[in-house]
Scaffold this motif. Structure first.
Motif, PDB file in Angstrom:
ATOM      1  N   PHE A  72     -31.744 -14.119   9.654  1.00 31.82           N
ATOM      2  CA  PHE A  72     -31.821 -15.505   9.186  1.00 31.82           C
ATOM      3  C   PHE A  72     -31.451 -16.497  10.275  1.00 31.82           C
ATOM      4  CE2 PHE A  72     -32.404 -16.373   4.568  1.00 31.82           C
ATOM      5  CZ  PHE A  72     -32.920 -15.139   4.238  1.00 31.82           C
ATOM      6  N   VAL A  73     -30.375 -16.232  11.017  1.00 30.31           N
ATOM      7  CA  VAL A  73     -29.953 -17.193  12.044  1.00 30.31           C
ATOM      8  C   VAL A  73     -30.950 -17.215  13.195  1.00 30.31           C
ATOM      9  CG1 VAL A  73     -28.501 -15.690  13.459  1.00 30.31           C
ATOM     10  CG2 VAL A  73     -27.917 -18.099  13.218  1.00 30.31           C
ATOM     11  N   SER A  74     -31.598 -16.066  13.480  1.00 34.57           N
ATOM     12  CA  SER A  74     -32.610 -16.043  14.536  1.00 34.57           C
ATOM     13  C   SER A  74     -33.814 -16.893  14.146  1.00 34.57           C
ATOM     14  CB  SER A  74     -33.056 -14.598  14.807  1.00 34.57           C
ATOM     15  OG  SER A  74     -31.967 -13.814  15.229  1.00 34.57           O
ATOM     16  N   VAL A  75     -34.248 -16.747  12.882  1.00 34.36           N
ATOM     17  CA  VAL A  75     -35.372 -17.557  12.414  1.00 34.36           C
ATOM     18  C   VAL A  75     -35.009 -19.042  12.429  1.00 34.36           C
ATOM     19  CG1 VAL A  75     -36.820 -18.074  10.400  1.00 34.36           C
ATOM     20  CG2 VAL A  75     -36.343 -15.698  11.024  1.00 34.36           C
ATOM     21  N   ALA A  76     -33.768 -19.355  12.018  1.00 34.31           N
ATOM     22  CA  ALA A  76     -33.336 -20.762  12.006  1.00 34.31           C
ATOM     23  C   ALA A  76     -33.322 -21.347  13.413  1.00 34.31           C
ATOM     24  CB  ALA A  76     -31.951 -20.865  11.375  1.00 34.31           C
ATOM     25  N   VAL A  77     -32.854 -20.575  14.390  1.00 33.62           N
ATOM     26  CA  VAL A  77     -32.815 -21.067  15.769  1.00 33.62           C
ATOM     27  C   VAL A  77     -34.228 -21.259  16.314  1.00 33.62           C
ATOM     28  CG1 VAL A  77     -32.176 -20.446  18.125  1.00 33.62           C
ATOM     29  CG2 VAL A  77     -30.543 -20.143  16.274  1.00 33.62           C
ATOM     30  N   ILE A  78     -35.131 -20.323  15.993  1.00 32.73           N
ATOM     31  CA  ILE A  78     -36.525 -20.460  16.456  1.00 32.73           C
ATOM     32  C   ILE A  78     -37.165 -21.713  15.862  1.00 32.73           C
ATOM     33  CG2 ILE A  78     -38.820 -19.410  16.285  1.00 32.73           C
ATOM     34  CD1 ILE A  78     -37.415 -16.679  16.434  1.00 32.73           C
ATOM     35  N   LEU A  79     -36.955 -21.936  14.550  1.00 31.14           N
ATOM     36  CA  LEU A  79     -37.509 -23.141  13.922  1.00 31.14           C
ATOM     37  C   LEU A  79     -36.886 -24.403  14.507  1.00 31.14           C
ATOM     38  CD1 LEU A  79     -37.640 -21.995  10.180  1.00 31.14           C
ATOM     39  CD2 LEU A  79     -39.558 -22.255  11.774  1.00 31.14           C
ATOM     40  N   GLN A  80     -35.583 -24.320  14.810  1.00 32.05           N
ATOM     41  CA  GLN A  80     -34.916 -25.489  15.395  1.00 32.05           C
ATOM     42  C   GLN A  80     -35.474 -25.804  16.781  1.00 32.05           C
ATOM     43  OE1 GLN A  80     -30.816 -24.974  16.447  1.00 32.05           O
ATOM     44  NE2 GLN A  80     -30.271 -27.052  15.858  1.00 32.05           N
ATOM     45  N   ARG A  81     -35.738 -24.768  17.568  1.00 26.29           N
ATOM     46  CA  ARG A  81     -36.307 -24.983  18.906  1.00 26.29           C
ATOM     47  C   ARG A  81     -37.715 -25.568  18.811  1.00 26.29           C
ATOM     48  NH1 ARG A  81     -34.813 -23.105  23.660  1.00 26.29           N
ATOM     49  NH2 ARG A  81     -36.968 -22.676  24.251  1.00 26.29           N
ATOM     50  N   ARG A  82     -38.428 -25.197  17.743  1.00 31.60           N
ATOM     51  CA  ARG A  82     -39.812 -25.661  17.600  1.00 31.60           C
ATOM     52  C   ARG A  82     -39.896 -27.097  17.104  1.00 31.60           C
ATOM     53  NH1 ARG A  82     -44.772 -23.332  17.348  1.00 31.60           N
ATOM     54  NH2 ARG A  82     -46.348 -24.360  16.034  1.00 31.60           N
ATOM     55  N   TYR A  83     -39.029 -27.434  16.114  1.00 29.53           N
ATOM     56  CA  TYR A  83     -39.169 -28.739  15.472  1.00 29.53           C
ATOM     57  C   TYR A  83     -38.042 -29.717  15.814  1.00 29.53           C
ATOM     58  CZ  TYR A  83     -42.632 -26.259  12.731  1.00 29.53           C
ATOM     59  OH  TYR A  83     -43.721 -25.522  12.358  1.00 29.53           O
ATOM     60  N   ALA A  84     -36.936 -29.265  16.391  1.00 27.13           N
ATOM     61  CA  ALA A  84     -35.840 -30.178  16.764  1.00 27.13           C
ATOM     62  C   ALA A  84     -35.215 -29.677  18.058  1.00 27.13           C
ATOM     63  CB  ALA A  84     -34.800 -30.250  15.642  1.00 27.13           C
ATOM     64  N   ARG A  85     -36.000 -29.700  19.118  1.00 28.55           N
ATOM     65  CA  ARG A  85     -35.547 -29.133  20.383  1.00 28.55           C
ATOM     66  C   ARG A  85     -34.309 -29.834  20.922  1.00 28.55           C
ATOM     67  NH1 ARG A  85     -37.561 -26.039  24.533  1.00 28.55           N
ATOM     68  NH2 ARG A  85     -39.387 -25.555  23.299  1.00 28.55           N
ATOM     69  N   GLY A 123     -24.349 -22.563   9.465  1.00 31.80           N
ATOM     70  CA  GLY A 123     -24.163 -22.187   8.062  1.00 31.80           C
ATOM     71  C   GLY A 123     -25.134 -21.102   7.636  1.00 31.80           C
ATOM     72  N   ILE A 124     -26.383 -21.181   8.102  1.00 32.96           N
ATOM     73  CA  ILE A 124     -27.373 -20.151   7.757  1.00 32.96           C
ATOM     74  C   ILE A 124     -26.962 -18.807   8.349  1.00 32.96           C
ATOM     75  CG2 ILE A 124     -29.758 -19.430   8.222  1.00 32.96           C
ATOM     76  CD1 ILE A 124     -30.587 -22.331   7.912  1.00 32.96           C
ATOM     77  N   GLY A 125     -26.321 -18.841   9.512  1.00 29.16           N
ATOM     78  CA  GLY A 125     -25.864 -17.584  10.108  1.00 29.16           C
ATOM     79  C   GLY A 125     -24.851 -16.856   9.248  1.00 29.16           C
ATOM     80  N   ARG A 126     -24.171 -17.578   8.368  1.00 32.03           N
ATOM     81  CA  ARG A 126     -23.171 -16.957   7.493  1.00 32.03           C
ATOM     82  C   ARG A 126     -23.586 -17.037   6.016  1.00 32.03           C
ATOM     83  NH1 ARG A 126     -18.695 -15.418   9.472  1.00 32.03           N
ATOM     84  NH2 ARG A 126     -17.706 -15.502   7.438  1.00 32.03           N
ATOM     85  N   ILE A 127     -24.897 -17.192   5.775  1.00 31.62           N
ATOM     86  CA  ILE A 127     -25.333 -17.383   4.393  1.00 31.62           C
ATOM     87  C   ILE A 127     -25.226 -16.093   3.579  1.00 31.62           C
ATOM     88  CG2 ILE A 127     -27.815 -16.822   4.591  1.00 31.62           C
ATOM     89  CD1 ILE A 127     -28.229 -19.556   3.045  1.00 31.62           C
ATOM     90  N   PHE A 128     -25.111 -14.942   4.242  1.00 30.56           N
ATOM     91  CA  PHE A 128     -24.936 -13.680   3.516  1.00 30.56           C
ATOM     92  C   PHE A 128     -23.464 -13.278   3.434  1.00 30.56           C
ATOM     93  CE2 PHE A 128     -29.449 -13.294   4.171  1.00 30.56           C
ATOM     94  CZ  PHE A 128     -29.867 -12.678   3.001  1.00 30.56           C
ATOM     95  N   TYR A 129     -22.583 -14.182   3.872  1.00 33.07           N
ATOM     96  CA  TYR A 129     -21.152 -13.902   3.786  1.00 33.07           C
ATOM     97  C   TYR A 129     -20.542 -14.806   2.719  1.00 33.07           C
ATOM     98  CZ  TYR A 129     -21.498 -11.183   8.036  1.00 33.07           C
ATOM     99  OH  TYR A 129     -21.844 -10.234   8.952  1.00 33.07           O
ATOM    100  N   GLY A 130     -20.144 -14.226   1.605  1.00 30.73           N
ATOM    101  CA  GLY A 130     -19.519 -15.006   0.552  1.00 30.73           C
ATOM    102  C   GLY A 130     -18.098 -15.382   0.942  1.00 30.73           C
ATOM    103  N   ASP A 131     -17.624 -16.493   0.390  1.00 31.44           N
ATOM    104  CA  ASP A 131     -16.237 -16.901   0.650  1.00 31.44           C
ATOM    105  C   ASP A 131     -15.330 -16.033  -0.206  1.00 31.44           C
ATOM    106  OD1 ASP A 131     -13.839 -18.106   1.043  1.00 31.44           O
ATOM    107  OD2 ASP A 131     -14.589 -20.155   0.839  1.00 31.44           O
ATOM    108  N   PHE A 132     -15.008 -14.831   0.312  1.00 33.35           N
ATOM    109  CA  PHE A 132     -14.262 -13.850  -0.475  1.00 33.35           C
ATOM    110  C   PHE A 132     -12.912 -14.400  -0.939  1.00 33.35           C
ATOM    111  CE2 PHE A 132     -10.912 -10.624  -0.489  1.00 33.35           C
ATOM    112  CZ  PHE A 132     -11.366  -9.830  -1.521  1.00 33.35           C
ATOM    113  N   ALA A 133     -12.183 -15.050  -0.015  1.00 32.46           N
ATOM    114  CA  ALA A 133     -10.820 -15.504  -0.350  1.00 32.46           C
ATOM    115  C   ALA A 133     -10.843 -16.454  -1.543  1.00 32.46           C
ATOM    116  CB  ALA A 133     -10.197 -16.176   0.867  1.00 32.46           C
ATOM    117  N   MET A 134     -11.751 -17.434  -1.512  1.00 30.04           N
ATOM    118  CA  MET A 134     -11.768 -18.421  -2.593  1.00 30.04           C
ATOM    119  C   MET A 134     -12.332 -17.822  -3.887  1.00 30.04           C
ATOM    120  SD  MET A 134     -13.777 -22.054  -2.874  1.00 30.04           S
ATOM    121  CE  MET A 134     -15.290 -21.297  -3.479  1.00 30.04           C
ATOM    122  N   GLY A 154     -28.080 -11.449   8.041  1.00 30.63           N
ATOM    123  CA  GLY A 154     -27.545 -12.685   8.617  1.00 30.63           C
ATOM    124  C   GLY A 154     -28.098 -12.941   9.999  1.00 30.63           C
ATOM    125  N   PHE A 155     -28.207 -11.875  10.811  1.00 28.76           N
ATOM    126  CA  PHE A 155     -28.763 -12.021  12.161  1.00 28.76           C
ATOM    127  C   PHE A 155     -30.234 -12.462  12.106  1.00 28.76           C
ATOM    128  CE2 PHE A 155     -31.048 -10.077  15.759  1.00 28.76           C
ATOM    129  CZ  PHE A 155     -30.420 -10.741  16.802  1.00 28.76           C
TER     130      PHE A 155
END
Length: 326
Positions: free
Chosen positions: A308-321, A248-259, A305-306
């Motif tokens: 944000f998702v990179s930071v999220a993956v790094i944090l995930q590897r650090r705290y929830a491997r 979801g964070i990887g697409r946090i800069f993409y608004g749901d245009f259709a809706m 978006g790239f």
């Protein structure tokens, strides 16, 4: 003598002299998987990576007659134009804020739905309920827009069901389509209604992977169903929730245009709380025909978006491997 022994040993390992060595079952499976992946790889090359060539429009003063490669370069002028309009802070905040609301609300509601569905013991009732909550996922944004119009403004704008409900509690009517404040919450409710069932199916699939021995141990310890849901099911679903959060964070800069565009349209009164990057780009392209600026906004959106998702993956590897994607 030694040469003779080596030759004899090689012959025993390879069977008959001169015969080609057969591939192992593991190698045959690997080749089969590689062949199966070819259509997917071709799809992404053609429809995801090849169109990236068009991103150079973001650095050009594009005109149709000269084409992408013939148009003159203009450096970062398209990015400067986007920032100088003054709309950038508003639409970036709206995009991130709305997506954060959508992500947190749909995840929480999907998790709650999955736990409740998992507690249903009647198989037929469980399947019917699961289908009912999953059905909104297939409803068109246009149909959602019409339903919302009827609920909020009524047929012909003569008062909808929501205002009728407010009247029961002696509350004043609200002209919803002229009040920008409530719309982030209205869009969040719509999003939860639409995606709650979809999220619950993902969590239900994860629940079925939990070993029954864990629940049997809980029964032996005298835990109630509610206690087992809180102390067993929810903690064991954290890896699945973590993966969904990263996606979801990887697409946090993409608004749901259709809706959003189907519901809000060109109602400028509501732009202060509902205008997101995708709807802004669409309006800019439609009204100004400025391909360079729209490409610059799209590139800006993709880069953020790239990051944000990179930071999220790094944090995930650090705290929830255990639930890390990489």
């Amino acid at each position: 003598m030694a040469e003779s022994i080596r030759t004899s040993g090689d012959t025993r390992r390879s069977g008959r002299p001169g015969r080609r060595k057969r591939s192992s079952p593991t190698e045959r499976v690997s080749w089969s998987l590689a062949l199966l992946a070819i259509p997917g790889v071709v799809y992404f090359l053609v429809f995801a990576y090849l169109p990236m060539v068009g991103l150079i429009v973001a650095f050009k003063d594009f005109n149709v007659s000269d084409g992408i490669f013939g148009s003159p370069w203009n450096g970062l002028d398209n990015f400067e134009y986007f920032v100088s309009t003054g709309a950038a802070p508003r639409i970036i905040f709206n995009t991130v804020f709305l997506n954060a609301l959508f992500l947190s609300a749909t995840l929480a509601w999907g998790l709650l739905l999955a736990i409740m569905l998992n507690e249903i013991r009647l198989h037929l009732y469980k399947r019917v309920t699961q289908s009912v909550v999953f059905f909104p996922y297939f409803v068109s944004p246009i149909v959602i827009s019409v339903m919302l119009q009827v609920l909020l403004a009524g047929v012909g704008g003569e008062g909808g069901a929501v205002n009728d409900m407010l009247g029961v509690f002696n509350l004043p009517d609200v002209t919803w389509y002229t009040e920008p404040g409530p719309w982030p919450w209205i869009l969040t409710i719509v999003k939860v209604w639409q995606l709650g069932g979809y999220m619950s199916v993902i969590f239900l699939a994860a629940i079925t992977a939990i070993s029954p021995d864990v629940y049997e141990a809980g029964v032996i310890d005298g835990a109630s169903r509610a206690r087992m849901a809180l102390s067993i099911t929810v903690p064991l679903l954290r890896p699945t929730a973590a993966i969904l959060v990263v996606l979801g964070i990887g697409r946090i800069f993409y608004g749901d245009f259709a809706m959003i565009y189907a519901i809000i349209g060109d109602n400028g009164v509501l732009f202060s709380t509902t205008d997101v990057i995708d709807t802004y780009v669409f309006r800019a392209l439609r009204s100004l025909g400025n391909f360079g600026t729209t490409a610059a906004v799209g590139l800006f959106q993709a880069v953020l978006g790239f990051i944000f998702v990179s930071v999220a993956v790094i944090l995930q590897r650090r705290y929830a491997r255990e639930s890390s994607l990489l």
